[in-house]
Scaffold this motif. Structure first.
Motif, short mmCIF file in Angstrom:
data_model
loop_
_atom_site.label_atom_id
_atom_site.label_comp_id
_atom_site.label_asym_id
_atom_site.label_seq_id
_atom_site.Cartn_x
_atom_site.Cartn_y
_atom_site.Cartn_z
N LEU A 1 0.80 -1.23 0.00
CA LEU A 1 0.00 0.00 0.00
C LEU A 1 0.83 1.28 0.00
CD1 LEU A 1 -2.86 -1.07 2.47
CD2 LEU A 1 -2.84 -1.15 -0.04
N PHE A 2 1.90 1.30 -0.77
CA PHE A 2 2.64 2.55 -0.99
C PHE A 2 3.17 2.53 -2.42
CE2 PHE A 2 5.91 -0.44 0.33
CZ PHE A 2 6.97 -0.15 -0.50
N GLU A 3 3.43 3.72 -2.97
CA GLU A 3 3.96 3.80 -4.32
C GLU A 3 5.41 3.32 -4.31
OE1 GLU A 3 3.55 7.51 -6.29
OE2 GLU A 3 1.37 7.34 -6.49
N LYS A 4 5.65 2.27 -5.05
CA LYS A 4 6.97 1.63 -5.05
C LYS A 4 7.75 2.03 -6.30
CE LYS A 4 9.13 -2.96 -5.19
NZ LYS A 4 8.90 -4.42 -5.20
N PRO A 5 8.93 2.67 -6.12
CA PRO A 5 9.74 3.01 -7.29
C PRO A 5 10.41 1.78 -7.88
CG PRO A 5 10.89 3.63 -5.27
CD PRO A 5 9.53 3.14 -4.86
N LEU A 6 10.39 1.69 -9.18
CA LEU A 6 11.06 0.58 -9.86
C LEU A 6 12.49 0.96 -10.21
CD1 LEU A 6 11.10 -2.17 -11.28
CD2 LEU A 6 10.13 -1.07 -13.30
N ALA A 7 12.66 2.01 -11.00
CA ALA A 7 13.99 2.47 -11.41
C ALA A 7 13.83 3.81 -12.12
CB ALA A 7 14.67 1.46 -12.32
N SER A 8 14.95 4.51 -12.26
CA SER A 8 14.98 5.75 -13.02
C SER A 8 15.76 5.52 -14.31
CB SER A 8 15.64 6.88 -12.21
OG SER A 8 14.90 7.17 -11.05
N PHE A 9 15.47 6.34 -15.32
CA PHE A 9 16.12 6.19 -16.62
C PHE A 9 16.52 7.56 -17.15
CE2 PHE A 9 12.90 2.93 -16.04
CZ PHE A 9 13.61 1.76 -16.27
N LYS A 10 17.70 7.62 -17.77
CA LYS A 10 18.12 8.85 -18.42
C LYS A 10 17.20 9.11 -19.61
CE LYS A 10 23.07 9.30 -17.42
NZ LYS A 10 24.41 9.40 -18.02
N TYR A 11 16.66 10.32 -19.67
CA TYR A 11 15.79 10.63 -20.79
C TYR A 11 16.54 10.58 -22.11
CZ TYR A 11 12.45 13.09 -23.72
OH TYR A 11 11.58 13.41 -24.74
N LYS A 12 17.81 10.94 -22.07
CA LYS A 12 18.63 10.87 -23.28
C LYS A 12 18.71 9.45 -23.80
CE LYS A 12 23.05 12.74 -24.91
NZ LYS A 12 24.30 13.45 -24.50
#
Length: 288
Positions: free
Chosen positions: A194-205
């Motif tokens: 019951l919480f927003e779980k981050p998966l991963a971040s990605f470079k927009y480039k």
């Protein structure tokens, strides 16, 4: 004599301008390496870093979330295929290992399975009755199908947080939006915890390069005119997404919802007001 003094004065002014510009460039450190369209920092008269939340299940964002062509599906499959690097946070300085990424896609096993009583009744792969999943023709090996039932579906990751620089370019006299990174989240209503779980971040480039390399898969789906589908890179560049402002860079790193804590409604209204203030600021720049 006056003409000579005038020429000397112009020469001094240009010299001082060049010195000031050179110092600004040296201080700024040149160009942002994560920018798709880099601009020298010396040309940015005004700059802010903002974060926007994109709910891919909203009607306006449905073209980014077409069946089997979801933004999240494309990104996750690209990581699994080794075509895209994930990062630990939206600063995109530290790469995340593939093992950690796959682990983030899993939810904790809460037990379950068959009880001994159910096994004795004939359920399970070891049962001899064909009806209950066991047995089969003698000498015939059962077909093995590898399905990770402990992993969220790629479509479940329907929240994207966009980090971008908003700056005024003094050379072109207008404001630009320079996306830096995109982070995928699992919504709270799909997470057993019951919480927003981050998966991963990605470079927009990196994402732009990925989308450009797969024109038939990474499409912004135009339901009104299928002859006018757009590549996702173009869709983001044209800002065809709908979003809510969630944070503007500040010393305490507070989100808007942390500042306006009276109610969620107040936080949403404050987000919209801050968005309007940024647009108004751009308009007022022309009055100076």
């Amino acid at each position: 004599m006056k003409k000579f003094c005038y020429v000397i004065g112009l020469f001094v002014c240009f010299a001082l301008l060049n010195v000031e510009l050179g110092m600004a460039q040296e201080k700024a450190g040149g160009y942002n390496k994560d920018s798709v369209y880099p601009v020298n920092e010396a040309y940015k008269m005004f700059k802010k870093t903002v974060w926007r939340r994109i709910d891919l299940e909203e009607k306006q964002n449905a073209p980014f979330f077409s069946r089997n062509g979801e933004l999240s599906t494309i990104l996750i499959n690209a990581v699994k295929a080794g075509l895209l690097f994930p990062y630990t946070n939206d600063s995109v300085n530290t790469r995340m290992s593939k093992e950690t990424f796959l682990e983030n896609m899993k939810f904790e096993d809460e037990g379950g399975g068959l009880t001994q009583e159910e096994i004795d009744m004939g359920f399970g792969a070891d049962a001899e009755d064909d009806f209950f999943g066991g047995g089969g023709d003698e000498g015939e090996e059962p077909e093995e199908e590898i399905i990770d039932t402990n992993e969220f579906a790629t479509r479940d990751f329907s929240i994207a947080e966009l980090k971008e620089e908003v700056y005024f370019d003094r050379m072109r006299s207008r404001i630009f939006y320079d996306i830096q990174s995109i982070t995928l989240f699992l919504p709270a209503d799909k997470n057993p915890a019951l919480f927003e779980k981050p998966l991963a971040s990605f470079k927009y480039k990196d994402l732009v390069a990925l989308w450009r390399s797969m024109p038939d898969e990474a499409i912004w789906y135009n339901a009104q005119n299928m002859a006018e589908h757009r590549n996702m890179a173009d869709a983001f560049n044209l800002r065809l997404f709908g979003s809510n402002l969630t944070k503007i860079a500040n010393p305490r790193d507070d989100r808007i919802v942390d500042i306006y804590t009276k109610s969620r409604r107040d936080a949403i209204l404050a987000s919209k007001q801050l968005e309007y203030d940024m647009v108004e600021f751009e308009n007022e720049l022309w009055e100076f």
